[in-house]
Design a protein around this motif. Structure first.
Motif, PDB file in Angstrom:
ATOM      1  N   MET A   1      26.135 -89.175 -16.036  1.00 33.98           N
ATOM      2  CA  MET A   1      26.186 -88.963 -14.632  1.00 33.98           C
ATOM      3  C   MET A   1      24.997 -89.409 -14.137  1.00 33.98           C
ATOM      4  SD  MET A   1      26.647 -85.691 -12.551  1.00 33.98           S
ATOM      5  CE  MET A   1      28.491 -85.284 -13.318  1.00 33.98           C
ATOM      6  N   SER A   2      24.977 -90.240 -13.217  1.00 34.63           N
ATOM      7  CA  SER A   2      23.479 -90.546 -12.432  1.00 34.63           C
ATOM      8  C   SER A   2      22.846 -89.470 -12.052  1.00 34.63           C
ATOM      9  CB  SER A   2      23.817 -91.874 -11.451  1.00 34.63           C
ATOM     10  OG  SER A   2      24.589 -91.090 -10.517  1.00 34.63           O
ATOM     11  N   ARG A   3      21.419 -89.420 -11.833  1.00 35.81           N
ATOM     12  CA  ARG A   3      20.581 -88.428 -11.375  1.00 35.81           C
ATOM     13  C   ARG A   3      19.827 -89.085 -10.469  1.00 35.81           C
ATOM     14  NH1 ARG A   3      18.270 -85.321 -16.389  1.00 35.81           N
ATOM     15  NH2 ARG A   3      17.789 -83.744 -14.661  1.00 35.81           N
ATOM     16  N   PRO A   4      19.972 -89.020  -9.183  1.00 36.68           N
ATOM     17  CA  PRO A   4      19.230 -89.465  -8.059  1.00 36.68           C
ATOM     18  C   PRO A   4      17.854 -88.441  -7.967  1.00 36.68           C
ATOM     19  CG  PRO A   4      21.210 -88.584  -7.143  1.00 36.68           C
ATOM     20  CD  PRO A   4      21.097 -88.910  -8.672  1.00 36.68           C
ATOM     21  N   TYR A   5      16.494 -88.858  -7.820  1.00 38.54           N
ATOM     22  CA  TYR A   5      15.705 -87.900  -7.728  1.00 38.54           C
ATOM     23  C   TYR A   5      15.637 -87.012  -6.251  1.00 38.54           C
ATOM     24  CZ  TYR A   5      13.075 -90.386  -4.008  1.00 38.54           C
ATOM     25  OH  TYR A   5      12.448 -91.134  -2.570  1.00 38.54           O
ATOM     26  N   THR A   6      16.560 -87.496  -5.505  1.00 43.13           N
ATOM     27  CA  THR A   6      16.537 -86.374  -4.416  1.00 43.13           C
ATOM     28  C   THR A   6      17.907 -86.892  -3.677  1.00 43.13           C
ATOM     29  OG1 THR A   6      15.555 -85.984  -2.009  1.00 43.13           O
ATOM     30  CG2 THR A   6      15.266 -88.162  -2.739  1.00 43.13           C
ATOM     31  N   PHE A   7      18.358 -85.999  -2.900  1.00 47.62           N
ATOM     32  CA  PHE A   7      19.436 -86.074  -2.040  1.00 47.62           C
ATOM     33  C   PHE A   7      19.066 -86.249  -0.488  1.00 47.62           C
ATOM     34  CE2 PHE A   7      21.510 -85.262  -5.884  1.00 47.62           C
ATOM     35  CZ  PHE A   7      23.083 -85.644  -5.724  1.00 47.62           C
ATOM     36  N   VAL A   8      17.611 -86.127  -0.372  1.00 50.72           N
ATOM     37  CA  VAL A   8      17.228 -86.108   1.065  1.00 50.72           C
ATOM     38  C   VAL A   8      16.859 -87.775   1.418  1.00 50.72           C
ATOM     39  CG1 VAL A   8      15.329 -85.206   2.621  1.00 50.72           C
ATOM     40  CG2 VAL A   8      16.461 -83.519   0.929  1.00 50.72           C
ATOM     41  N   PRO A   9      17.563 -87.895   2.424  1.00 53.81           N
ATOM     42  CA  PRO A   9      17.225 -89.630   2.781  1.00 53.81           C
ATOM     43  C   PRO A   9      15.727 -89.620   3.460  1.00 53.81           C
ATOM     44  CG  PRO A   9      19.423 -88.721   3.858  1.00 53.81           C
ATOM     45  CD  PRO A   9      18.734 -87.555   3.268  1.00 53.81           C
ATOM     46  N   PRO A  10      14.951 -90.689   2.620  1.00 57.78           N
ATOM     47  CA  PRO A  10      13.673 -90.726   3.237  1.00 57.78           C
ATOM     48  C   PRO A  10      13.723 -91.301   4.723  1.00 57.78           C
ATOM     49  CG  PRO A  10      14.228 -92.402   1.924  1.00 57.78           C
ATOM     50  CD  PRO A  10      15.286 -91.647   1.942  1.00 57.78           C
ATOM     51  N   ALA A  11      12.716 -91.228   5.312  1.00 61.54           N
ATOM     52  CA  ALA A  11      12.487 -91.602   6.928  1.00 61.54           C
ATOM     53  C   ALA A  11      12.859 -93.238   6.914  1.00 61.54           C
ATOM     54  CB  ALA A  11      10.833 -91.711   7.287  1.00 61.54           C
ATOM     55  N   GLY A  12      13.647 -93.316   8.108  1.00 65.71           N
ATOM     56  CA  GLY A  12      14.295 -94.585   8.322  1.00 65.71           C
ATOM     57  C   GLY A  12      15.697 -94.698   7.647  1.00 65.71           C
ATOM     58  N   VAL A  13      16.214 -93.970   6.905  1.00 64.99           N
ATOM     59  CA  VAL A  13      17.406 -94.123   6.505  1.00 64.99           C
ATOM     60  C   VAL A  13      18.421 -93.149   6.864  1.00 64.99           C
ATOM     61  CG1 VAL A  13      18.746 -93.887   4.094  1.00 64.99           C
ATOM     62  CG2 VAL A  13      16.345 -94.679   3.991  1.00 64.99           C
ATOM     63  N   ARG A  14      19.306 -93.642   7.472  1.00 62.24           N
ATOM     64  CA  ARG A  14      20.280 -93.045   8.537  1.00 62.24           C
ATOM     65  C   ARG A  14      21.684 -92.660   7.755  1.00 62.24           C
ATOM     66  NH1 ARG A  14      24.031 -94.694  12.968  1.00 62.24           N
ATOM     67  NH2 ARG A  14      23.388 -96.855  12.452  1.00 62.24           N
ATOM     68  N   ALA A  15      22.001 -91.192   7.715  1.00 59.52           N
ATOM     69  CA  ALA A  15      23.343 -90.786   6.907  1.00 59.52           C
ATOM     70  C   ALA A  15      24.246 -90.669   8.337  1.00 59.52           C
ATOM     71  CB  ALA A  15      23.102 -89.691   6.224  1.00 59.52           C
ATOM     72  N   TYR A  16      25.462 -91.205   8.057  1.00 60.71           N
ATOM     73  CA  TYR A  16      26.454 -91.303   9.016  1.00 60.71           C
ATOM     74  C   TYR A  16      28.059 -91.608   8.340  1.00 60.71           C
ATOM     75  CZ  TYR A  16      26.185 -96.257   9.634  1.00 60.71           C
ATOM     76  OH  TYR A  16      26.090 -97.705   9.317  1.00 60.71           O
ATOM     77  N   ARG A  17      28.867 -91.542   9.053  1.00 59.16           N
ATOM     78  CA  ARG A  17      30.325 -92.042   8.598  1.00 59.16           C
ATOM     79  C   ARG A  17      30.749 -93.437   9.199  1.00 59.16           C
ATOM     80  NH1 ARG A  17      31.926 -87.745   5.700  1.00 59.16           N
ATOM     81  NH2 ARG A  17      34.062 -88.860   5.482  1.00 59.16           N
ATOM     82  N   LEU A  18      30.846 -94.334   8.282  1.00 59.37           N
ATOM     83  CA  LEU A  18      31.030 -95.690   8.652  1.00 59.37           C
ATOM     84  C   LEU A  18      32.544 -95.729   9.027  1.00 59.37           C
ATOM     85  CD1 LEU A  18      30.181 -98.531   9.049  1.00 59.37           C
ATOM     86  CD2 LEU A  18      30.932 -98.811   6.742  1.00 59.37           C
ATOM     87  N   SER A  19      32.970 -96.014  10.195  1.00 57.66           N
ATOM     88  CA  SER A  19      34.563 -96.250  10.753  1.00 57.66           C
ATOM     89  C   SER A  19      34.897 -97.681  10.253  1.00 57.66           C
ATOM     90  CB  SER A  19      34.400 -95.870  12.179  1.00 57.66           C
ATOM     91  OG  SER A  19      35.961 -95.889  12.385  1.00 57.66           O
ATOM     92  N   THR A  20      36.279 -97.546   9.624  1.00 58.29           N
ATOM     93  CA  THR A  20      36.919 -98.819   9.183  1.00 58.29           C
ATOM     94  C   THR A  20      38.322 -98.545   9.369  1.00 58.29           C
ATOM     95  OG1 THR A  20      37.673 -98.436   7.114  1.00 58.29           O
ATOM     96  CG2 THR A  20      35.137 -99.158   7.238  1.00 58.29           C
ATOM     97  N   PRO A  21      39.108 -99.889   9.513  1.00 59.94           N
ATOM     98  CA  PRO A  21      40.612 -99.309   9.637  1.00 59.94           C
ATOM     99  C   PRO A  21      41.201 -98.892   8.344  1.00 59.94           C
ATOM    100  CG  PRO A  21      39.967-101.673  10.087  1.00 59.94           C
ATOM    101  CD  PRO A  21      38.774-101.130   9.324  1.00 59.94           C
ATOM    102  N   ARG A  22      40.360 -98.770   7.291  1.00 62.08           N
ATOM    103  CA  ARG A  22      40.891 -97.829   6.180  1.00 62.08           C
ATOM    104  C   ARG A  22      40.402 -96.479   6.273  1.00 62.08           C
ATOM    105  NH1 ARG A  22      43.899-100.819   2.319  1.00 62.08           N
ATOM    106  NH2 ARG A  22      43.046 -99.091   0.780  1.00 62.08           N
ATOM    107  N   GLY A  23      39.664 -96.000   7.180  1.00 61.45           N
ATOM    108  CA  GLY A  23      39.243 -94.479   7.069  1.00 61.45           C
ATOM    109  C   GLY A  23      37.786 -94.768   7.134  1.00 61.45           C
ATOM    110  N   GLU A  24      36.966 -93.607   7.234  1.00 58.51           N
ATOM    111  CA  GLU A  24      35.740 -93.410   7.463  1.00 58.51           C
ATOM    112  C   GLU A  24      35.102 -93.035   5.962  1.00 58.51           C
ATOM    113  OE1 GLU A  24      34.772 -90.232  10.060  1.00 58.51           O
ATOM    114  OE2 GLU A  24      35.159 -91.415  11.891  1.00 58.51           O
ATOM    115  N   PHE A  25      33.802 -93.656   5.696  1.00 49.02           N
ATOM    116  CA  PHE A  25      33.314 -93.657   4.593  1.00 49.02           C
ATOM    117  C   PHE A  25      31.686 -92.987   4.722  1.00 49.02           C
ATOM    118  CE2 PHE A  25      36.491 -96.704   4.142  1.00 49.02           C
ATOM    119  CZ  PHE A  25      36.894 -96.400   2.657  1.00 49.02           C
ATOM    120  N   ALA A  26      31.252 -92.358   3.897  1.00 50.12           N
ATOM    121  CA  ALA A  26      29.777 -91.804   4.058  1.00 50.12           C
ATOM    122  C   ALA A  26      29.094 -92.788   3.475  1.00 50.12           C
ATOM    123  CB  ALA A  26      29.932 -90.378   3.461  1.00 50.12           C
TER     124      ALA A  26
END
Length: 297
Positions: free
Chosen positions: A1-26
């Protein structure tokens, strides 16, 4: 299992849900200042998530590239059926990638880590036209090593009789402090709240279906080699999921650029992010389309 050093996006990185015809993806999306050289779509591995690439966004933005890391169907913050494995057939996941690429704005550089590399390969073999290049990161030509297949089978057996929370507790109980992370199902996990939250966000059906794919994936290197697309095989200097020598041979068969990141194992994106970002940007610089896309949302 991978282990990112943080789950908090750094400045300039935007979290949202990408809308597609096959549903939304985080997704986590980072764009450079000024004109972009291009866009990259980043696919995580088994039991992983978009956060596995979190340390790559800033250096790749500095290099002029927009990066969009995605949770696949049934991964972490992207919803998916909890009991229906058919939603996670490889061709279905490949169609998701094609929809994601269209939504972020084609053409894109496609990067797949481990399982994500095999899904990326399936997407390219389905339709290569949306892609500028393909990078297979710590992702081999066929099924995973025998030792990793045994780990996947243990997980599948556990999920048949236990809840996700119970499996998490069992994983914690089986580990010792001396064990290290040498593969996606290997030891080295801890009980940090974010890692547990990510684990619980995964669909059990997705884990079972994609775990089976990792154990049964055929060798499709010859098919991929026939696709006229720049290719890159990138890995750490050690890898117990696919031996490095096997990745070396695959790169030769693909006539691909080969990068071995010193000091990294199965997750060079997390182990040595600056070196990995440099290798990716260098490859992309040589594989840019004639007219680079702008910063589409």
């Amino acid at each position: 299992m991978s282990r990112p050093y943080t789950f908090v996006p750094p400045a300039g990185v935007r979290a949202y849900r990408l809308s597609t015809p096959r549903g939304e993806f985080a997704v986590l999306d980072a764009a450079p200042e000024g004109r972009s050289k291009g866009t990259a779509l980043l696919l995580p591995g088994f039991t992983g998530s978009k956060e596995d690439f979190i340390a790559l966004h800033v250096p790749l933005a500095a290099a002029g590239y927009r990066t969009v890391a995605v949770d696949g169907r049934g991964q972490f913050e992207t919803e998916g059926p909890r009991d229906d494995e058919t939603a996670y057939a490889q061709d279905e996941l490949a169609q998701d990638v094609l929809a994601q690429a269209a939504a972020v704005g084609t053409p894109v550089h496609l990067v797949g880590h481990s399982l994500g590399g095999q899904i990326a390969r399936a997407a390219v073999l389905t339709d290569p036209s949306p892609f500028v290049s393909l990078t297979l990161m710590a992702s081999g030509p066929a099924q995973i090593s025998t030792a990793q297949q045994q780990r996947v089978k243990l997980l599948r057996d556990a999920l048949a009789v236990m809840s996700m929370a119970e499996v998490w507790e069992a994983i914690q109980a089986m580990e010792s402090p001396e064990e290290t992370d040498t593969g996606e199902l290997d030891a080295g996990l801890d009980d940090l709240a974010d890692l547990r939250r990510r684990w619980l966000g995964n669909s059990p059906a997705q884990l079972v279906a994609t775990g089976r794919q990792l154990c049964e994936e055929p060798d499709r290197v010859a098919e991929l080699a026939a696709v006229p697309l720049p290719k890159h095989v990138l890995s750490g200097e050690r890898d117990d999921t696919w031996p490095v020598a096997l990745l070396d041979a695959m790169a030769v068969r693909l006539d691909a650029r080969r990068t071995v990141v010193e000091g990294a194992e199965h997750s060079p994106n997390a182990d040595q992010p600056m070196e990995t970002a440099h290798a990716l940007a260098s490859f992309w610089d040589g594989a840019r389309p004639t007219s680079a896309p702008g910063d589409a949302d």
